[in-house]
Design an enzyme around this catalytic site. Structure first.
Site, short mmCIF file in Angstrom:
data_model
loop_
_atom_site.label_atom_id
_atom_site.label_comp_id
_atom_site.label_asym_id
_atom_site.label_seq_id
_atom_site.Cartn_x
_atom_site.Cartn_y
_atom_site.Cartn_z
N GLY A 16 1.05 -1.35 0.27
CA GLY A 16 -0.21 0.33 0.17
C GLY A 16 0.37 1.34 -0.35
O GLY A 16 0.20 2.38 0.58
N LYS A 39 8.11 8.66 -7.90
CA LYS A 39 8.48 7.38 -7.94
C LYS A 39 9.98 7.21 -8.92
O LYS A 39 10.04 7.08 -10.07
CB LYS A 39 7.36 6.11 -8.75
CG LYS A 39 7.81 5.29 -8.08
CD LYS A 39 7.14 4.57 -7.25
CE LYS A 39 7.47 3.14 -7.68
NZ LYS A 39 7.28 2.14 -5.98
N ASP A 52 2.15 2.74 -10.63
CA ASP A 52 2.42 4.14 -9.82
C ASP A 52 2.58 4.66 -10.67
O ASP A 52 2.20 6.10 -9.51
CB ASP A 52 3.15 3.03 -8.72
CG ASP A 52 3.61 1.87 -7.91
OD1 ASP A 52 2.51 1.50 -8.13
OD2 ASP A 52 4.68 1.48 -7.28
N ASN A 179 -1.89 0.00 7.24
CA ASN A 179 -3.68 0.30 6.02
C ASN A 179 -3.81 -1.90 5.79
O ASN A 179 -3.19 -2.55 5.67
CB ASN A 179 -2.16 0.39 4.73
CG ASN A 179 -3.66 0.39 3.50
OD1 ASN A 179 -4.71 0.62 3.75
ND2 ASN A 179 -2.34 -0.05 2.43
#
Ligand code: ATP
Ligand code: DNN
Ligand code: MG
Length: 228
Positions: A16, A39, A52, A179
């Site tokens: 997560g 990223k 992502d 998460n």
């Protein structure tokens, strides 16, 4: 005051980090800040896209060139140093730092999503400058760290190991996020309580398992005022 940047790490891959990074972007954005996600190294291309990177871009309110948001992108969903070696590429931490500096100049808050857990190799044998991993990347960026704990059996050990590794890298653990990735996990409250007691940083939020992910809604569950 909002931090200039945060490095989001996690107890593992697939727990997560992207979800929490996007939620953090929305949370800072809701407070009126300009925000951008980064990223530095992505591995795993689907239909010509790195998910992502796309998700972070969607949650950002400043747009910057892809080469700065994601300096290194590899097709295969494997450990990045293996993908890099196969591609004949050296992951250069200075390139990432320079890209991050440019993002930081363009937005008030930069959220950098790590790669896998906190100590994923980035160099391979023969790489100049010796061995380095994602903890060295976090050190080079010099950002406070957010630890995402994917709540499932085994996460206590992974979370405590990661917190110790962040500390030995000389970095500040600014907060952690629980998460819920395993809705069937037994004793969730007791596990949460244990981590609250054992982790020496504030709990920023507990995110539920969502069949239909809504990162903007999850952002409302993150308490930025608790950031250290
Ligand atoms: N709270 C949640 N509720 C439901 N699904 C979730 C939740 N958090 C994460 N997921 C799902 O779990 C998967 C992994 O999440 P995510 O991509 O954010 O992990 P990651 O740590 O960023 O992984 P990677 O190491 O590949 O970057 C995704 O399919 C995501 O949609
Ligand atoms: C492909 C995956 N989604 C991540 N981007 C990379 C995870 C690397 C994990 C390496 C390891 O710790 O074994
Ligand atoms: Mg991710």
């Amino acid at each position: 005051m909002a931090p200039a940047g945060l490095f989001v790490t996690g107890t593992d891959t697939g727990i997560g980090k992207t979800v929490v990074s996007c939620a953090l972007l929305h949370a800072f954005s809701a407070e009126g800040h300009t925000v951008i996600g980064m990223k530095p190294v992505a591995a795993g291309c689907e239909n010509g896209q790195w998910q992502d990177v796309e998700n972070l871009k969607k949650a950002s309110n400043v747009s910057m060139p892809q080469s700065l948001i994601n300096p290194y992108a590899f097709v295969e969903p494997v450990a990045p140093h293996i993908a890099a070696r196969q591609a004949g590429i050296v992951i250069d931490l200075r390139v990432i730092r320079q890209a991050c500096e440019q993002l930081q100049a363009a937005a008030e808050v930069t959220i950098v999503e790590g790669i896998g857990g906190f100590r994923v190799p980035l160099s391979s044998s023969g790489t100049p400058n010796g061995r380095y991993d994602t903890s060295d990347l976090a050190r080079v960026l010099g950002l406070p760290v957010i630890l995402v704990v994917g709540m499932r059996l085994g996460c206590l050990n992974h979370a405590l190991l990661t917190a110790r590794a962040v500390e030995s890298a000389g970095l500040k653990l600014a907060g952690w996020v629980a998460n819920t990735i395993d809705p069937e996990m037994l004793q969730p409250a007791a596990n949460l309580q244990t981590l609250t007691e054992w982790l020496d940083c504030p709990l920023l939020g507990v995110l539920p398992f969502q069949e239909q992910l809504d990162v903007q809604q999850l952002a409302g569950l993150i308490d930025l005022s608790r950031l250290e």
